[in-house]
Write a protein that holds these residues in place. Structure first.
Motif, PDB file in Angstrom:
ATOM      1  N   PHE A 186       0.683  -1.269   0.039  1.00  0.00           N
ATOM      2  CA  PHE A 186       0.060   0.015  -0.060  1.00  0.00           C
ATOM      3  C   PHE A 186       0.938   1.293   0.048  1.00  0.00           C
ATOM      4  O   PHE A 186       0.612   2.444  -0.304  1.00  0.00           O
ATOM      5  CB  PHE A 186      -1.030   0.128   1.315  1.00  0.00           C
ATOM      6  N   THR A 187       2.133   1.062   0.286  1.00  0.00           N
ATOM      7  CA  THR A 187       3.052   2.310   0.264  1.00  0.00           C
ATOM      8  C   THR A 187       3.642   2.787  -0.928  1.00  0.00           C
ATOM      9  O   THR A 187       4.029   4.102  -1.257  1.00  0.00           O
ATOM     10  CB  THR A 187       4.258   2.094   1.332  1.00  0.00           C
ATOM     11  N   PRO A 193       2.505   2.876  -4.275  1.00  0.00           N
ATOM     12  CA  PRO A 193       2.026   3.851  -5.290  1.00  0.00           C
ATOM     13  C   PRO A 193       1.926   5.188  -4.649  1.00  0.00           C
ATOM     14  O   PRO A 193       1.824   6.137  -5.423  1.00  0.00           O
ATOM     15  CB  PRO A 193       0.542   3.233  -5.296  1.00  0.00           C
ATOM     16  N   LEU A 194       2.491   5.525  -3.414  1.00  0.00           N
ATOM     17  CA  LEU A 194       2.373   7.028  -3.031  1.00  0.00           C
ATOM     18  C   LEU A 194       3.658   7.787  -3.426  1.00  0.00           C
ATOM     19  O   LEU A 194       4.701   7.054  -3.838  1.00  0.00           O
ATOM     20  CB  LEU A 194       2.260   7.037  -1.507  1.00  0.00           C
ATOM     21  N   SER A 195       3.404   9.100  -3.357  1.00  0.00           N
ATOM     22  CA  SER A 195       4.511   9.804  -3.911  1.00  0.00           C
ATOM     23  C   SER A 195       5.707   9.799  -2.995  1.00  0.00           C
ATOM     24  O   SER A 195       7.077   9.974  -3.390  1.00  0.00           O
ATOM     25  CB  SER A 195       4.162  11.360  -3.920  1.00  0.00           C
ATOM     26  N   ASN A 196       5.548   9.713  -1.810  1.00  0.00           N
ATOM     27  CA  ASN A 196       6.794   9.678  -0.774  1.00  0.00           C
ATOM     28  C   ASN A 196       6.762   7.915  -0.241  1.00  0.00           C
ATOM     29  O   ASN A 196       7.146   7.928   0.920  1.00  0.00           O
ATOM     30  CB  ASN A 196       6.632  10.481   0.562  1.00  0.00           C
ATOM     31  N   PHE A 197       7.022   7.279  -1.186  1.00  0.00           N
ATOM     32  CA  PHE A 197       7.004   5.806  -1.039  1.00  0.00           C
ATOM     33  C   PHE A 197       8.184   5.502  -0.416  1.00  0.00           C
ATOM     34  O   PHE A 197       8.130   4.349   0.518  1.00  0.00           O
ATOM     35  CB  PHE A 197       6.702   4.977  -2.369  1.00  0.00           C
ATOM     36  N   LEU A 222       7.968   5.996   3.363  1.00  0.00           N
ATOM     37  CA  LEU A 222       6.779   5.092   3.908  1.00  0.00           C
ATOM     38  C   LEU A 222       7.282   3.602   3.913  1.00  0.00           C
ATOM     39  O   LEU A 222       7.095   2.832   4.951  1.00  0.00           O
ATOM     40  CB  LEU A 222       5.490   5.311   3.198  1.00  0.00           C
ATOM     41  N   SER A 223       7.744   3.182   2.719  1.00  0.00           N
ATOM     42  CA  SER A 223       8.104   1.924   2.615  1.00  0.00           C
ATOM     43  C   SER A 223       9.217   1.619   3.579  1.00  0.00           C
ATOM     44  O   SER A 223       9.264   0.359   4.259  1.00  0.00           O
ATOM     45  CB  SER A 223       8.499   1.308   1.050  1.00  0.00           C
ATOM     46  N   GLN A 227       6.000   0.394  -9.626  1.00  0.00           N
ATOM     47  CA  GLN A 227       5.160   0.836  -8.550  1.00  0.00           C
ATOM     48  C   GLN A 227       4.082  -0.402  -8.286  1.00  0.00           C
ATOM     49  O   GLN A 227       4.109  -1.084  -7.301  1.00  0.00           O
ATOM     50  CB  GLN A 227       4.570   2.065  -8.038  1.00  0.00           C
ATOM     51  N   SER A 248       4.146  -3.722  -5.628  1.00  0.00           N
ATOM     52  CA  SER A 248       2.796  -3.824  -4.613  1.00  0.00           C
ATOM     53  C   SER A 248       2.318  -5.187  -4.921  1.00  0.00           C
ATOM     54  O   SER A 248       1.989  -5.868  -3.875  1.00  0.00           O
ATOM     55  CB  SER A 248       1.959  -2.827  -5.163  1.00  0.00           C
TER      56      SER A 248
END
Length: 421
Positions: free
Chosen positions: A92-93, A95-99, A102-103, A171, A175
């Motif tokens: 879930f992390t 696809p985000l811009s700040n992956f 977060l990952s 991405q 995922s």
């Protein structure tokens, strides 16, 4: 006869160590390939992912708590549930811009949970099996722990590479890969709720009237072992060269020829290194366990030390020649990994020997903590060194860094009968 002796170790040792390996290799190996696909530089990738070793370095600080509270079986099963959720959460992390941030945060949670799970599972292994069985199954446990590498560096890399090839979206590919990996892990965690035996020795420790005194006494007992300085130096230096090489293998395989690499796709790396290479490692692990049970650790240690380090020269050849024959590259990786399997089995058995006696669970985790420290510090600088030296000179440097391992192998003392049937 207690329940642990009635139930065959074949029903739980392979799956326990397969599940122990998945989060470790997800954190230490899959992150390397994933961040490479997502455009992170070698220097940043190596530095930040090397920090993920920290939980394995400092896990001895809380390893006595595993002995003081609850059973090893309970810790093992609960932590496997936490790890399964963590693996799925990575999906879930991405696809985000700040992956990246977060990952890495989820990976930190996974790393701490995995390090704690290692303490419990390794302690459970030593409680549920007699010493002879421990020697007999050390190759099996190493093999299935490494089979997790096939699942991660082989199956997951192949899956991610195929999705990238068909969608062009790294991405989404990663995922999907982590979602599948989390589902497989959780299925095995549920199996262990019923399959793990309940050895009589695996009982809650009697509460001490002075728990902090007992906590520090556990550490003091370890550092009072005979020859402790040599033991610690061996644990820190045995993998000095291999630790640096290990972090740069996947980037080397994936980087284009113009950058000194071999130009393999993510899918091809999954086949050559994550499958063919790991089959060689598994065979080495099986052979190592059988030979130690047959001849004892003392007679096997020197041959196995040579077997783990000398094949590192294969990467010097690959970086110089840059061969493009996929079968030949795969064969080279299989030979190198076979030697690694032999050597790592003897290293694991040495840590078991050192941890024998009272507090064996905590003392084994202290051993693995020093081993992890010996991996973490060299790997933090490996990406920057590679960028400064180039792959050709970097692999030569990594091979020269194996010299301290041979020096320490000559200095350690081994019980002549340890590990022998």
């Amino acid at each position: 006869m207690d329940r642990a002796q009635q139930r065959s170790p074949w029903g739980w040792v392979p799956t326990l160590y397969f599940n122990q390996g998945i989060p470790y290799f997800a954190v230490m190996a899959l992150t390397t390939a994933m961040y490479k696909d997502l455009g992170i530089s070698n220097a940043d990738m190596a530095y930040y992912t090397a920090w993920l070793y920290l939980p394995w370095v400092i896990k001895p600080l809380w390893s006595p708590l595993i002995e003081m509270f609850g059973t090893k079986r309970a810790w093992t099963t609960i932590l496997q549930m936490v790890l399964g959720v963590s693996l799925a959460s990575v999906a879930f992390t991405l696809p985000l811009s700040n992956f990246f941030q977060l990952s890495l945060g989820v990976m930190w949670l996974m790393a701490f949970s995995s390090a704690t799970h290692d303490i419990a599972a390794d302690g459970y292994y030593m409680l549920a099996l007699r010493q002879k069985q421990q020697a007999e199954f050390v190759g099996v446990r190493s093999t299935f722990y490494r089979a997790a590498t096939v699942a991660c560096q082989g199956g997951v890399l192949f899956l991610a590479g195929n999705v990238i090839k068909h969608t062009g979206n790294p991405q989404m590919a990663w995922s999907v890969a982590f979602a599948v990996l989390g589902a497989v892990f959780l299925a095995l965690a549920l199996y262990h709720l019923f399959a793990l035996p309940k050895p009589a020795e695996d009982a809650r420790a009697v509460r001490s009237s002075a728990p902090m005194k007992e906590f520090f006494a556990t550490f003091a007992a370890f550092f009072r072992k005979d020859g402790i300085i040599v033991i610690l130096l061996f644990l820190l230096l045995f993998r000095l060269g291999e630790s640096q090489l290990l972090k740069m293998v996947v980037p080397f395989l994936k980087d284009p020829l113009a950058n000194g690499g071999l130009g393999l796709s993510t899918e091809a790396v999954g086949i050559a290194y994550g499958t063919v290479g790991i089959i060689g490692l598994i065979l080495g692990g099986l052979a190592g366990g059988w030979l130690i049970a047959r001849f004892g650790l003392k007679r096997c240690l020197w041959p196995f030390a040579i077997a783990i380090h000398i094949p590192d020269l294969i990467f010097v050849y690959l970086s110089q020649a840059q061969p493009q024959n996929f079968a030949w590259i795969s064969a080279c990786l299989a030979v190198e990994q076979f030697g690694y399997g032999l050597g790592f089995t003897s290293f694991m058995m040495y840590m078991i020997m050192v941890s024998q006696g009272e507090h064996k669970t905590a003392h084994y985790s202290i051993c693995t903590g020093f081993m992890a420290l010996g991996m973490m510090i060299p790997q933090m600088a490996s990406g920057k060194l590679q960028e400064l030296l180039g792959y050709q000179h970097f692999f030569i440097f990594a091979c020269t860094a194996t010299i301290p391992a041979f020096i320490m192998t000559a200095l350690i003392k081994i019980d002549p009968d340890f590990g022998r049937e």
